[in-house]
Scaffold this active site. Structure first.
Site, PDB file in Angstrom:
ATOM      1  N   GLU A 156       0.849  -1.182   0.000  1.00  0.00           N
ATOM      2  CA  GLU A 156       0.000   0.000   0.000  1.00  0.00           C
ATOM      3  C   GLU A 156       0.888   1.236   0.000  1.00  0.00           C
ATOM      4  O   GLU A 156       1.949   1.238   0.633  1.00  0.00           O
ATOM      5  CB  GLU A 156      -0.915   0.045   1.223  1.00  0.00           C
ATOM      6  CG  GLU A 156      -2.004  -1.017   1.239  1.00  0.00           C
ATOM      7  CD  GLU A 156      -1.520  -2.347   1.799  1.00  0.00           C
ATOM      8  OE1 GLU A 156      -2.185  -3.371   1.555  1.00  0.00           O
ATOM      9  OE2 GLU A 156      -0.462  -2.359   2.451  1.00  0.00           O
ATOM     10  N   TYR A 168       7.639   2.073  -7.658  1.00  0.00           N
ATOM     11  CA  TYR A 168       6.985   0.770  -7.678  1.00  0.00           C
ATOM     12  C   TYR A 168       6.538   0.394  -9.092  1.00  0.00           C
ATOM     13  O   TYR A 168       6.664  -0.759  -9.508  1.00  0.00           O
ATOM     14  CB  TYR A 168       5.793   0.771  -6.722  1.00  0.00           C
ATOM     15  CG  TYR A 168       6.168   1.073  -5.286  1.00  0.00           C
ATOM     16  CD1 TYR A 168       7.358   0.595  -4.730  1.00  0.00           C
ATOM     17  CD2 TYR A 168       5.338   1.844  -4.471  1.00  0.00           C
ATOM     18  CE1 TYR A 168       7.700   0.883  -3.417  1.00  0.00           C
ATOM     19  CE2 TYR A 168       5.676   2.121  -3.155  1.00  0.00           C
ATOM     20  CZ  TYR A 168       6.860   1.645  -2.645  1.00  0.00           C
ATOM     21  OH  TYR A 168       7.213   1.921  -1.339  1.00  0.00           O
TER      22      TYR A 168
END
Length: 206
Positions: A156, A168
């Site tokens: 998250e 990411y």
């Protein structure tokens, strides 16, 4: 402050050479050296010595420094004893630290649950940010997940944290959902990001 900025392919190759397959971290400290760079001094351009970065498992002796980075990084840090409990009691947990010389400059944690590797925390000392140390830690955990035969990785991230989201995405994480009011300090939503299956050639090549 020195910066790590090798080409992506060489960067990933060097890290994978430094972290043997099948280990949570190097059994002995392994090093990644930043190439010498030219920096401007009073007498013109001078060579700067390389930086040595180690990625290795977190130890109990590291916890004082870990808590200092945690407190500097998060408005609602984990309690001081949380990481001790994780290291001593949580068999699902893996924690790595990044060291420059003998100083811990960052750390990250991941839980391995059946076939899912869930990154649980990630922090870099404010004085060492934007220097690709987070990238080193992320790549290390990709290798750990593959070695442990995880099918995918997930995490998250704050919707507002665009630099982290770009990092990411660079390594195959894609948005798959929202956790409403996930962050307790300001009720910000958490963006769930998950990789494609780790066995895919495209993921291995990253």
């Amino acid at each position: 402050t020195p910066m790590l900025n090798p080409a992506d392919a060489a960067f990933a190759k060097a890290l994978r050479a430094a972290l043997p397959e099948g280990t949570v971290g190097p059994a002995e400290p392994r090093y990644l050296d930043e190439p010498r760079r030219r920096v401007r001094g009073q007498g013109g351009m001078v060579a700067r010595p390389p930086v040595r970065v180690r990625i290795e498992p977190m130890q109990l002796a590291d916890l004082e420094r870990i808590h200092a980075i945690e407190s500097a990084s998060f408005s609602a840090p984990w309690p001081a004893n949380a990481y001790r409990s994780e290291l001593e009691s949580n068999r699902l947990a893996n924690y790595l630290v990044a060291r420059v010389d003998d100083e811990i400059v960052g750390y990250a944690g991941m839980w391995l649950m059946v076939d899912e590797a869930h990154i649980t925390t990630f922090a870099i000392d404010p004085a060492w940010r934007r220097q690709h140390l987070g990238e080193l830690l992320l790549l290390a955990f990709v290798d750990v997940a593959i070695a442990r035969q995880a099918r995918e990785m997930t995490l998250e991230v704050r919707l507002s944290n665009l630099p982290a989201r770009r990092l990411y995405e660079k390594y195959g994480f894609r948005p798959v959902g929202i956790r409403p009011r996930y962050y307790s300090d300001n009720q910000e939503d958490g963006l769930i990001m998950t990789t494609e299956p780790l066995e895919l050639p495209a993921m291995r090549e990253r």
